[in-house]
Design a protein around this motif. Sequence first.
Motif, PDB file in Angstrom:
ATOM      1  N   ARG A  77       0.842  -1.195   0.000  1.00 17.78           N
ATOM      2  CA  ARG A  77       0.000   0.000   0.000  1.00 17.78           C
ATOM      3  C   ARG A  77       0.875   1.242   0.000  1.00 17.78           C
ATOM      4  O   ARG A  77       1.999   1.202   0.483  1.00 17.78           O
ATOM      5  N   PRO A  78       0.370   2.352  -0.544  1.00 13.12           N
ATOM      6  CA  PRO A  78      -0.951   2.497  -1.167  1.00 13.12           C
ATOM      7  C   PRO A  78      -1.038   1.779  -2.511  1.00 13.12           C
ATOM      8  O   PRO A  78      -0.014   1.546  -3.172  1.00 13.12           O
ATOM      9  N   THR A  79      -2.258   1.472  -2.907  1.00 15.94           N
ATOM     10  CA  THR A  79      -2.524   0.839  -4.198  1.00 15.94           C
ATOM     11  C   THR A  79      -3.627   1.605  -4.917  1.00 15.94           C
ATOM     12  O   THR A  79      -4.656   1.918  -4.318  1.00 15.94           O
ATOM     13  N   ASP A 148      -7.647  -4.440  -1.127  1.00 16.89           N
ATOM     14  CA  ASP A 148      -6.446  -3.716  -0.694  1.00 16.89           C
ATOM     15  C   ASP A 148      -6.156  -2.520  -1.595  1.00 16.89           C
ATOM     16  O   ASP A 148      -4.997  -2.119  -1.753  1.00 16.89           O
ATOM     17  N   ASP A 150      -6.753   1.547  -2.637  1.00 16.50           N
ATOM     18  CA  ASP A 150      -7.059   2.843  -2.025  1.00 16.50           C
ATOM     19  C   ASP A 150      -7.896   3.745  -2.916  1.00 16.50           C
ATOM     20  O   ASP A 150      -8.507   4.688  -2.423  1.00 16.50           O
TER      21      ASP A 150
END
Length: 394
Positions: A77-79, A148, A150
Amino acid sequence: MARTLDDVHQDLRKEVADRAGALWSIARRLHADPEYAFAEHRAAALLTGELQRAGFSVRRGVAGMPTAFTARSGHGRPTVALLLEYDALPGLGHACGHHLIAAAGLGAALAVHTVLGGSAGCVTAVGSPAEEGGGGKAVEADAGVFDDVDAALMFHPGVYNWRRAPLTAQVQYRVAFHGRAAHPTGNPTEGIDALAALVELFNVLAVLGRRLPEASHVQGIVTHGGTATNIVPEYAEGLFGLRAATTPALEDLIGQLRECAEGVARATGTRAEVERATVRYDHFRDSGVLSDRFAEHLSRAGITLTPPVPGVYLGSSDIGNVSARVPAIHPFVAIMDEDGSDHTPEFAEAAASERARDVLTAATEALACTAADVLLCAGLREEAWARHGEAVGG
């Protein structure tokens, strides 16, 4: 000296400009070779091939769908997810412009991969089949593809320049009535007319429709009405499309459909069956903070996005199911004037025009820059998630 965010934007715009010709060529290949829901094998192969050659880690057959895929650059992350659609309309080809959505998502993913190289998190290209019927993104969302993520980003070509898409919730239900066959003159009192029950359901729904809230409606067709005119139909079936402004309102409408069918069955002596026939599309929840970023980036190309006209709805899409889980954008960018419409031969022609080519480049740049903003700006992500929580009632 570290690069600023403006430096990254400039690098992304140059990268997209360098790829513009190749992206248009891919879009034209898709446009010339339309494939339909869950059968977009050549389109998926073309897009995954481009991503794999660029160094993305590609997974095919995602969520049990042969033409769905994910392609990742970076880890953790971030994704940010860039969404690709590539199904066409039977009889009309790419009259909804999904070839442009695919090329823009592809180009933005490649640009971010080249400029950031996985250094700021992960960029994922999500190939989603069957938006026009089948709901690939809804299936992917249920399978955890966006768990998962963002932010989920895409644009849609259209006839308006709108920051967000006023997209309703929708689903289809099959309603069947079971009666008893008889000869209409030989033993008419022995028959229980299932078709008469179905016709009565249409009448009841027409009355119901007069008091439904804005954007709610039911549209039905008869899919089975009997086998011969000299036999009282023992079975009749209809398919009903339901739409509502919000997903909760759609659930209310489904309940009303059930009540109407059961009431008609009691009145006619038939037995009713009510079952969902398609994937449910949730209403779209726009991430205003991310849509504003996209609009700001797009304005560099001379395209100004405005809020949608109040009270105007433009159908439904499985992006709604994604937006229920993560911050998402789905702006419309015009490739023809407002007196036109998508899902027409004229729109299919416009989707291969020079205006469409210019929009493809501009939208790809805006998507790439917005994706970089998500990856590089923690404050933007936090605000997007906070507003998303408010939008879904969390």
